[in-house]
Design an enzyme around this catalytic site. Structure first.
Site, PDB file in Angstrom:
ATOM      1  N   MET A  30     -15.970  60.696 -19.709  1.00  0.00           N
ATOM      2  CA  MET A  30     -14.567  60.773 -19.295  1.00  0.00           C
ATOM      3  C   MET A  30     -14.428  60.401 -17.817  1.00  0.00           C
ATOM      4  SD  MET A  30     -12.535  63.563 -21.489  1.00  0.00           S
ATOM      5  CE  MET A  30     -12.941  65.026 -20.575  1.00  0.00           C
ATOM      6  N   GLY A  31     -15.440  59.694 -17.298  1.00  0.00           N
ATOM      7  CA  GLY A  31     -15.350  59.218 -15.927  1.00  0.00           C
ATOM      8  C   GLY A  31     -15.649  60.284 -14.897  1.00  0.00           C
ATOM      9  N   HIS A  37     -24.342  61.972 -15.435  1.00  0.00           N
ATOM     10  CA  HIS A  37     -24.058  60.804 -16.270  1.00  0.00           C
ATOM     11  C   HIS A  37     -25.128  59.720 -16.079  1.00  0.00           C
ATOM     12  CE1 HIS A  37     -19.861  62.465 -15.682  1.00  0.00           C
ATOM     13  NE2 HIS A  37     -19.914  62.365 -16.990  1.00  0.00           N
TER      14      HIS A  37
END
Length: 282
Positions: A30-31, A37
């Site tokens: 989701m950025g 990440h």
């Protein structure tokens, strides 16, 4: 790195890869990307010929409109991080691209989705299943990578894969932490300096509870963790459950989790909701 914004562009790019017989690893995000990440991307890079990453803040998994509104959106910085991490295909879709029409599907996710996050955030996991199933259909990956910070979510996604019949390996990757122990999260940027200074207490208290679990009941450990976190100025525990990772159900006795139990916590610091977990040895 190839950047695409439509499902058509994505399918064409991935189709070319598949036509060459190359394997595809997929990291849905989701950025507001961080080192957690990047660690998923690195694992995908090691396991596959090509890595695809999506950046999409999914509205159907937010049951709190304010949480959706305030969720950090940092596309330019995210794109730079993806490029630096060696991503092959970056997918930045709009809401309309993912949901050209409303998604009314209701997934029968069963007990894994009914406790903890499922109980506290009604509809959340159904929204996760909606978006991940759509992304899986678009990307058709061989493997997909998720961080263990969202421990319950991994079980939900595995259940969704079973329901939908996807031939995709779900790879769970270890939690990445700051040097002081705080689990990396896109929401950490919303903490004030004062909140950030005390936030590592969550992991410290969880880790201390593992060391002190011998000779204590599950209930005693749960109460001790909850009381210790609540005693930290500005922290409020929403739930702390010790569960069997096989089915995500809370246990009453340590022996109920043969391979070891997992303690899952959600803590509010002001309006910032932080989650973490820890493994208790068998």
């Amino acid at each position: 790195m190839k950047t695409v914004r439509t499902a058509k562009e994505l399918r064409e790019a991935v189709g070319a890869v598949k036509a060459d017989g190359r394997s595809v690893g997929f990291v849905p995000t989701m950025g507001a990307l961080h080192a957690g990440h990047v660690s998923l991307i690195e694992r995908a890079r090691a396991d596959n010929d090509v890595v695809v990453v999506s950046v999409f803040v999914n509205p159907t998994q937010f049951n709190n409109p304010d949480d959706l509104r305030t969720y950090p959106r940092t596309e330019e910085a995210d794109s730079e991080k993806l490029q630096a991490a060696g991503v092959d295909i970056a997918f930045f879709p709009s809401v309309e691209e993912i949901y050209p029409e409303p998604d009314t599907r209701v997934f029968e996710l069963g007990p894994v989705a009914e406790v903890m996050e499922g109980a506290m955030r009604p509809g959340h996991f159904n929204g996760v299943a909606q978006v991940v199933s759509r992304l899986f259909r678009m990307v058709q990956p061989d493997r997909a990578y998720f961080g263990e910070k969202d421990f319950q979510q991994i079980s939900v996604i595995r259940r969704m894969v079973e329901i939908e019949g996807f031939d995709i390996e779900i790879v769970a990757c270890p939690i990445k932490r700051e040097a002081d122990g705080l689990a990396l999260s896109s929401r950490n940027v919303r903490l004030t300096p004062g909140q950030r200074a005390v936030a590592p207490a969550i992991h410290r208290i969880l880790a201390e509870s593992v060391d002190g679990a011998s000779g204590r009941s599950v209930d005693e450990v749960k109460h001790a963790v909850t009381d210790a976190i609540n005693a930290v100025d500005g922290m409020e525990v929403e739930y702390y459950e010790i569960v069997n990772p096989a089915d995500m159900q809370p246990i009453a006795e340590w022996s109920e989790a043969e391979g070891g139990a997992v303690g899952c916590v959600t803590v509010y610091m002001g309006d910032v909701r932080l989650i973490d977990n820890i493994k208790y040895p068998a």
